[in-house]
Structure formats: C-alpha cells, structure tokens
Motif scaffolding. Structure first.
Motif, PDB file in Angstrom:
ATOM      1  N   SER A 507       0.813  -1.212   0.000  1.00  0.00           N
ATOM      2  CA  SER A 507       0.000   0.000   0.000  1.00  0.00           C
ATOM      3  C   SER A 507       0.848   1.263   0.000  1.00  0.00           C
ATOM      4  CB  SER A 507      -0.923   0.009   1.220  1.00  0.00           C
ATOM      5  OG  SER A 507      -0.176  -0.021   2.421  1.00  0.00           O
ATOM      6  N   PHE A 508       2.115   1.175   0.406  1.00  0.00           N
ATOM      7  CA  PHE A 508       2.973   2.349   0.407  1.00  0.00           C
ATOM      8  C   PHE A 508       3.245   2.847  -1.001  1.00  0.00           C
ATOM      9  CE2 PHE A 508       3.656   0.933   4.676  1.00  0.00           C
ATOM     10  CZ  PHE A 508       3.968   2.077   5.387  1.00  0.00           C
ATOM     11  N   SER A 509       3.261   1.929  -1.973  1.00  0.00           N
ATOM     12  CA  SER A 509       3.543   2.327  -3.343  1.00  0.00           C
ATOM     13  C   SER A 509       2.326   2.236  -4.247  1.00  0.00           C
ATOM     14  CB  SER A 509       4.658   1.440  -3.925  1.00  0.00           C
ATOM     15  OG  SER A 509       4.221   0.086  -3.999  1.00  0.00           O
ATOM     16  N   GLY A 510       1.253   1.590  -3.775  1.00  0.00           N
ATOM     17  CA  GLY A 510       0.065   1.446  -4.593  1.00  0.00           C
ATOM     18  C   GLY A 510       0.167   0.364  -5.642  1.00  0.00           C
ATOM     19  N   LYS A 511       1.228  -0.455  -5.603  1.00  0.00           N
ATOM     20  CA  LYS A 511       1.388  -1.534  -6.584  1.00  0.00           C
ATOM     21  C   LYS A 511       0.599  -2.760  -6.129  1.00  0.00           C
ATOM     22  CE  LYS A 511       5.199  -2.226  -8.693  1.00  0.00           C
ATOM     23  NZ  LYS A 511       6.587  -2.621  -9.021  1.00  0.00           N
ATOM     24  N   GLY A 512       0.287  -3.636  -7.099  1.00  0.00           N
ATOM     25  CA  GLY A 512      -0.507  -4.804  -6.779  1.00  0.00           C
ATOM     26  C   GLY A 512       0.293  -5.997  -6.297  1.00  0.00           C
ATOM     27  N   GLU A 513       1.600  -5.983  -6.476  1.00  0.00           N
ATOM     28  CA  GLU A 513       2.431  -7.122  -6.091  1.00  0.00           C
ATOM     29  C   GLU A 513       2.642  -7.149  -4.583  1.00  0.00           C
ATOM     30  OE1 GLU A 513       6.963  -8.837  -7.001  1.00  0.00           O
ATOM     31  OE2 GLU A 513       6.373  -6.817  -7.587  1.00  0.00           O
ATOM     32  N   PRO A 514       2.490  -8.320  -3.931  1.00  0.00           N
ATOM     33  CA  PRO A 514       2.764  -8.399  -2.489  1.00  0.00           C
ATOM     34  C   PRO A 514       4.183  -7.948  -2.167  1.00  0.00           C
ATOM     35  CG  PRO A 514       1.659 -10.383  -3.247  1.00  0.00           C
ATOM     36  CD  PRO A 514       2.022  -9.607  -4.475  1.00  0.00           C
ATOM     37  N   ALA A 515       4.333  -7.215  -1.082  1.00  0.00           N
ATOM     38  CA  ALA A 515       5.633  -6.682  -0.682  1.00  0.00           C
ATOM     39  C   ALA A 515       5.790  -6.912   0.816  1.00  0.00           C
ATOM     40  CB  ALA A 515       5.734  -5.195  -1.028  1.00  0.00           C
ATOM     41  N   TRP A 516       6.376  -8.049   1.185  1.00  0.00           N
ATOM     42  CA  TRP A 516       6.394  -8.479   2.579  1.00  0.00           C
ATOM     43  C   TRP A 516       7.690  -8.086   3.282  1.00  0.00           C
ATOM     44  CZ3 TRP A 516       2.394 -10.250   5.301  1.00  0.00           C
ATOM     45  CH2 TRP A 516       1.285 -10.752   4.605  1.00  0.00           C
ATOM     46  N   LEU A 517       7.528  -7.750   4.542  1.00  0.00           N
ATOM     47  CA  LEU A 517       8.667  -7.684   5.459  1.00  0.00           C
ATOM     48  C   LEU A 517       8.281  -8.433   6.731  1.00  0.00           C
ATOM     49  CD1 LEU A 517       8.147  -5.466   7.983  1.00  0.00           C
ATOM     50  CD2 LEU A 517       8.464  -3.852   6.130  1.00  0.00           C
ATOM     51  N   VAL A 518       9.281  -9.028   7.383  1.00  0.00           N
ATOM     52  CA  VAL A 518       9.056  -9.816   8.597  1.00  0.00           C
ATOM     53  C   VAL A 518      10.032  -9.351   9.666  1.00  0.00           C
ATOM     54  CG1 VAL A 518       9.082 -12.107   9.635  1.00  0.00           C
ATOM     55  CG2 VAL A 518       8.256 -11.822   7.291  1.00  0.00           C
ATOM     56  N   ALA A 519       9.505  -9.009  10.831  1.00  0.00           N
ATOM     57  CA  ALA A 519      10.328  -8.650  11.982  1.00  0.00           C
ATOM     58  C   ALA A 519      10.133  -9.695  13.067  1.00  0.00           C
ATOM     59  CB  ALA A 519       9.960  -7.266  12.504  1.00  0.00           C
ATOM     60  N   GLY A 520      11.173  -9.936  13.836  1.00  0.00           N
ATOM     61  CA  GLY A 520      11.086 -10.908  14.917  1.00  0.00           C
ATOM     62  C   GLY A 520      11.881 -10.454  16.122  1.00  0.00           C
ATOM     63  N   ALA A 521      11.500 -10.939  17.291  1.00  0.00           N
ATOM     64  CA  ALA A 521      12.193 -10.573  18.529  1.00  0.00           C
ATOM     65  C   ALA A 521      12.228 -11.775  19.458  1.00  0.00           C
ATOM     66  CB  ALA A 521      11.505  -9.395  19.218  1.00  0.00           C
ATOM     67  N   ARG A 522      13.271 -11.813  20.290  1.00  0.00           N
ATOM     68  CA  ARG A 522      13.410 -12.869  21.295  1.00  0.00           C
ATOM     69  C   ARG A 522      14.147 -12.303  22.498  1.00  0.00           C
ATOM     70  NH1 ARG A 522      16.239 -18.454  19.770  1.00  0.00           N
ATOM     71  NH2 ARG A 522      14.098 -18.947  19.145  1.00  0.00           N
ATOM     72  N   SER A 523      13.633 -12.634  23.686  1.00  0.00           N
ATOM     73  CA  SER A 523      14.291 -12.227  24.925  1.00  0.00           C
ATOM     74  C   SER A 523      14.682 -13.471  25.704  1.00  0.00           C
ATOM     75  CB  SER A 523      13.359 -11.341  25.762  1.00  0.00           C
ATOM     76  OG  SER A 523      13.993 -10.928  26.947  1.00  0.00           O
ATOM     77  N   ARG A 524      15.954 -13.571  26.052  1.00  0.00           N
ATOM     78  CA  ARG A 524      16.496 -14.707  26.779  1.00  0.00           C
ATOM     79  C   ARG A 524      17.420 -14.193  27.880  1.00  0.00           C
ATOM     80  NH1 ARG A 524      13.123 -17.171  24.421  1.00  0.00           N
ATOM     81  NH2 ARG A 524      13.325 -19.077  23.176  1.00  0.00           N
ATOM     82  N   PRO A 525      17.777 -15.048  28.853  1.00  0.00           N
ATOM     83  CA  PRO A 525      18.726 -14.588  29.880  1.00  0.00           C
ATOM     84  C   PRO A 525      20.051 -14.111  29.285  1.00  0.00           C
ATOM     85  CG  PRO A 525      17.666 -16.623  30.567  1.00  0.00           C
ATOM     86  CD  PRO A 525      17.241 -16.390  29.159  1.00  0.00           C
ATOM     87  N   GLU A 526      20.462 -14.685  28.137  1.00  0.00           N
ATOM     88  CA  GLU A 526      21.732 -14.282  27.532  1.00  0.00           C
ATOM     89  C   GLU A 526      21.632 -12.984  26.749  1.00  0.00           C
ATOM     90  OE1 GLU A 526      19.937 -17.523  24.812  1.00  0.00           O
ATOM     91  OE2 GLU A 526      20.171 -17.129  26.967  1.00  0.00           O
ATOM     92  N   GLY A 527      20.401 -12.455  26.577  1.00  0.00           N
ATOM     93  CA  GLY A 527      20.277 -11.171  25.903  1.00  0.00           C
ATOM     94  C   GLY A 527      19.017 -11.074  25.058  1.00  0.00           C
ATOM     95  N   PHE A 528      18.910  -9.952  24.353  1.00  0.00           N
ATOM     96  CA  PHE A 528      17.751  -9.654  23.513  1.00  0.00           C
ATOM     97  C   PHE A 528      18.187  -9.614  22.060  1.00  0.00           C
ATOM     98  CE2 PHE A 528      15.233  -6.502  21.210  1.00  0.00           C
ATOM     99  CZ  PHE A 528      13.950  -6.985  21.402  1.00  0.00           C
ATOM    100  N   ALA A 529      17.369 -10.187  21.163  1.00  0.00           N
ATOM    101  CA  ALA A 529      17.680 -10.206  19.740  1.00  0.00           C
ATOM    102  C   ALA A 529      16.491  -9.679  18.954  1.00  0.00           C
ATOM    103  CB  ALA A 529      18.018 -11.616  19.279  1.00  0.00           C
ATOM    104  N   LEU A 530      16.787  -8.919  17.914  1.00  0.00           N
ATOM    105  CA  LEU A 530      15.765  -8.390  17.015  1.00  0.00           C
ATOM    106  C   LEU A 530      16.243  -8.603  15.588  1.00  0.00           C
ATOM    107  CD1 LEU A 530      13.164  -6.661  16.511  1.00  0.00           C
ATOM    108  CD2 LEU A 530      14.677  -4.664  16.493  1.00  0.00           C
ATOM    109  N   GLY A 531      15.386  -9.197  14.759  1.00  0.00           N
ATOM    110  CA  GLY A 531      15.736  -9.425  13.367  1.00  0.00           C
ATOM    111  C   GLY A 531      14.700  -8.830  12.433  1.00  0.00           C
TER     112      GLY A 531
END
Length: 549
Positions: A507-531
């Motif tokens: 919807s940002f460009s108004g084009k009909g082709e799917p345009a996916w992004l994926v974000a992920g997060a994890r919190s553990r005793p050894e630290g925090f990760a974000l992808g």
C-alpha cells in the motif's frame, strides 16, 4: 507526509544502508603516518555508538538493485551517489576514497537528542575544500574552527546539515556532533582496521537517553489529559490518564532494564539478492549472542491464513513465566470506574483464558474490517468458560460506558452456529445509534470454535465470510503458505524468533504485487535479539513511497 520530508527520509534510509551494510572485504592499508603524529583524541563521553564499513562499494552494489525502479533516480556508483545525496555535484565524485572505511557514530547533544554523524574518506581534504569554496560560482565558503574546516553554504541556502573536513575526511551531520566527536571518529574509529561492518553502542547511555525522552513525552501526555478533562468537565471515557500512564511505565521499564544490563549493542545489515536483512543483538554476558537456527517451516497458523491477510502477529509465550496481574491492567484502563469486586471477577476471566491458551497465538488482519485469532489449546474447558464470560461482560460495567460513547449502546445476542461440520458459538453486538445521529446502527460479530488442539476466533461485520476464507485456505485454497516471497523470509533466523510480525507494505507504493517484510524478537537470559527481513518488493515499495510524489 510532505514530499520534502519523504526525500529527507530517503536520504536517511540510504545513508543507513551504506553505513551498516555487512559485506566482506580485503584488509585495507592504514593511512600513511604523519611525520610527527599528534596524540590521538580520547573517546568523547557523548559518543553513544560508533560504526565502520570496510567496503562501501560492495554494499552499495548489493543494495542498489533492491531499490527497483525508484533506485534509477540514484547513481549506481557509490561515489556519485554520495555526491547526489549531499548535493555536492558530480565533479566531486572523484574526491571520495572508498578503498578506506566509511565510519560514523551517534552523539548525545546538550539538549539530550541523539545526533547521527557520518565520516566519508577523501583522497584529499584540502583539495575538496578548494574545489567547493573557490571561484566566483562556488556554492560553499570555508570557515576554519580549530582543526575543523566547515563548508558553509552560499548565502540564501539554509543548511540542512553541517559539512566539515578534518584531515582527509568529510563529516556530515549536526555541527555540535562534529565539534564533540568528529576528531575521534576521523582519527580513531575510521583508521581502525575493519572488515565487514560493526556497530559498537553503549547501551547504558542509550537507556539514559530513552528514559529522558520517555519522561518528557509522559509529562506532555499528562498535561494533555489534564487539559482535556478540564475542558470536558469529566474524566476520559476510556483509560483513566494517571492509571494508564502508570500501566505504561510498567511496560517500558523492562526494556530500559534490558539496555542497562546489556554489555554492548551489535547491529548488522545483510543485503542479499532478494532481500535486505537486519540483525540487532543486546548480549547481557561476555559471549556474543548466538544467531538462532533457521526455522524449518513457518508457524502453522500463519501458513494457513488466507493470502488476503496483510498484517500477521504471531507470539510464542513462555508458559512458566509470570504474567502481570490482569486486575492491575484493568485498573490502568478504567481507574476509579472499576470496583474492587468487579476487578476480581474480570481478573478471574482473564486467568481462565490464559490457562486455556497454548504456547503460541496468531492474530491476523484479513481485510474488510475482519480479524482472526488462532491459538493452540492447553485447557479447552477453562478457555471456553473464560471467553464466554468475557464476551458477555462487554455489555456491562466497566466496558459498556466507554463502548457506548464510541459506537452507541451495545446489545448482546448469542446463538449457536456451525463452521463446516464443527459446532461454533456466535456472539453479535448490536449498537444503537446515538440520538440524532445520522449513521445507521452498527453490528459486530464474533464467531469462535474449537478444533483438535486449536482454538479459532474471527471478528468483524461478516464473521461467516471471514470463517469461510479461513477454511478455504486450510483446505488447499490460496494461503500465505503458498507465497514464496513470504515463506522465504520466514525460512531464515528471523523466522525462529519468539515473536513475529509480518506486514505487506504494498500500500505504500500502490502496486498490486505483495511486498512483505518480517520482523522478529526474542528475549532470553543471555540477551535480547531483534531481526528484520525485507523482501526486494518491499524495499522497492518503501523507496517509491519515500522518493516519488
């Protein structure tokens, strides 16, 4: 957003891509030593983070194709791209010496803001100063301040950023950041041996900045709430301001504490042939935060969603972790409107639902104002009882009054239903229009049912239609699991993180082709990760939105 601001956003995004791109490079030669080298500057206390990029050419050549058609507005060569983005003109392209690392940092200003500063290597600093500041048509004038030469634009051209030269390096950023940290970034950070990319941040300083910023925003929200209450002569219809802010405090403070205990912040941007990846780690111990093993398949509930879904949130829960008390959250929402007996009763409903839900739930936007909620099940009886009581309570205190102020007075209608061969429950909320309102009465349906090991709920103006789309996708119809541009993103390390957010940004460009992004997060005793994984169509869509009218 005005077009000028979108262009500035584009400059910032492209600058970040050049700054943090992860690419392998041969070791570079150290700059020739001076005959009588001056003492190296000490690290400024205001320098929150510093980064280096060994091979900007390889990074730009990997990123540029991902920009798609809008990227044709930006030169392919990184030297020309720098000249265009900084509005220095094509004749300055030969001034950049990109066989040496590009560097930069984040600097805390005296006002408490974080300012970005970039350091671009030059073949000759004095030569660039002469080229830009001499002659009758020169666009800049050189102003020396100690060991820094500032390039100030010609009269009538207000500067958007400071340009300065120290030794054989061009600095781009706020003047205060140049004065505080420029010498250190040029003579220490940029001259250190580098390969690939690295970012070394000081999490404690970041936490201090975020706490200060949050406190300022919190005070502003409190003032706005008090002003609104004074104007209306009564409390807000929903969420008592003081109680809501206390609830917000409880939410953000754990994030600040995670920064407090983190040893460092590690950021890496990884351009690929069909995607752009970002990895952020906040390790709390001495060891580096391990990258998760890629997930073999995407979560089942996500893969079986209709391909019309455009926003998906999938959350893996720690079943043995203690959750905040539901009664405290409810008091944050309703304040004095909520009596103690009612708070206890509602808290019991939420505890039953929590005990019934399984380890992972998935929430999806299906379009046409419809939502889908899917979860595995631990205890069907508790989940069924708790949900039935909660849905019935929405036409009673404390929900009824704020809901009525938004949609009209709610009326509840329950009826048994079927979804295929499965028994289901239908709950309809009929909202009577306010007196004198021109809008017709509204209706929202909730339809939910249980399958072996799974609970499914849909909500919207036409729950039957949403349920039919879900069943069709699970029985061989078009589903997100059949979208290779999405499943490819989920097959990497990001797909193995506990919390996933998938977003179709076409919807940002108004084009009909799917345009996916994926974000992920994890919190553990050894630290925090974000992808973050951004598909090539999504990169192009966001670039088109930023650069084009």
């Amino acid at each position: 957003m005005p077009r000028s601001r979108r262009r500035l956003c584009a400059v910032g995004l492209l600058g970040a891509a050049l700054a943090f791109g992860a690419c392998k490079s041969a070791k570079h030669d150290e700059p020739p030593a001076k005959a009588r080298p001056a003492p190296l500057p000490s690290r400024p206390s205001a320098l929150v983070a510093e980064w280096t990029l060994a091979d900007v050419g390889s990074t730009w050549r990997a990123v540029h194709p991902l920009l798609g058609a809008p990227g044709r507005l930006i030169p392919v060569g990184p030297e020309l791209a720098f000249g265009a983005l900084l509005e220095l003109g094509p004749l300055t392209a030969g001034a950049f010496e990109l066989s040496r690392p590009v560097a930069g940092g984040l600097v805390l200003s005296q006002t408490g803001a974080v300012e970005a500063l970039a350091v671009l290597p030059l073949t000759s600093g004095p030569e660039l100063v002469a080229r830009l500041s001499t002659g009758s048509s020169a666009g800049f004038r050189a102003v020396r301040a100690g060991n820094v030469v500032f390039l100030e634009p010609a009269p009538g051209k207000p500067p958007e950023r400071a340009l300065a030269v120290i030794d054989d390096a061009l600095l781009v950023g706020p003047r205060s950041a140049v004065e505080q940290s420029g010498a250190y970034l040029v003579r220490v950070t940029a001259r250190a041996k580098a390969s690939g990319s690295k970012l070394a941040a000081r999490p404690a300083l970041l936490a201090s900045f975020l706490r200060r910023s949050y406190a300022e925003r919190r005070a502003e929200l409190a003032r706005l709430a008090e002003r609104a209450q004074a104007e209306r002569g009564r409390p807000a219809d929903f969420a008592d301001p003081k109680a809501a802010l206390a609830g917000l405090d409880a939410l953000v403070e754990p994030m600040f504490r995670a920064l407090d205990v983190a040893r460092t912040a590690e950021l890496e941007l990884i351009p690929g042939s069909d995607r752009l990846g970002l990895w952020l780690g906040l390790p709390s111990g001495a060891a580096a935060l391990p990258v998760p093993t890629p997930a073999p398949t995407p979560p089942r509930a996500l893969a079986e969603l209709p391909d019309a879904a455009s926003v998906v949130l999938s959350v893996g829960r720690k079943l043995d972790a203690s959750e905040p008390a539901a009664s405290a959250t409810l008091r944050a929402l309703f304040g004095a409107r909520l009596t103690e007996p009612r708070a206890t009763e509602l808290a019991g409903m939420f505890r039953a639902i929590d005990a019934g839900l399984g380890q992972r739930f998935t929430l999806a936007w299906l379009g046409e104002l419809s939502l889908s909620f899917t979860s595995d099940v631990r205890d069907e009886k508790q989940l069924r009882d708790g949900l039935a009581k909660l849905l019935g309570s929405l036409v009673e205190a404390p929900w009824a009054e704020p809901i009525a102020s938004l949609f009209g007075k709610p009326r509840l209608v329950r009826a048994p239903a079927r979804v295929g061969a499965l028994p289901a429950e239908r709950v309809r909320y009929l909202f009577s229009p306010k007196p004198g309102a021109a809008k017709p009465a509204r209706e929202i349906e909730v339809l939910y049912w249980f399958e072996p090991g799974r609970f499914q709920l849909v909500l919207g103006p036409d729950a039957d239609r949403a349920a039919a789309a879900l069943l069709a996708a699970r029985n061989g119809g078009a589903s997100l699991g059949g979208r290779p541009e999405l499943t490819g993103l989920l097959s990497g390390p990001v797909g193995a993180l506990d919390t996933l957010l998938a977003l179709d940004v076409r919807s940002f460009s108004g084009k009909g082709e799917p345009a996916w992004l994926v974000a992920g997060a994890r919190s553990r005793p050894e630290g925090f990760a974000l992808g973050l994984e951004v598909s090539a169509p999504a990169v192009e869509s966001l670039t088109r939105w930023a650069l084009l009218p």
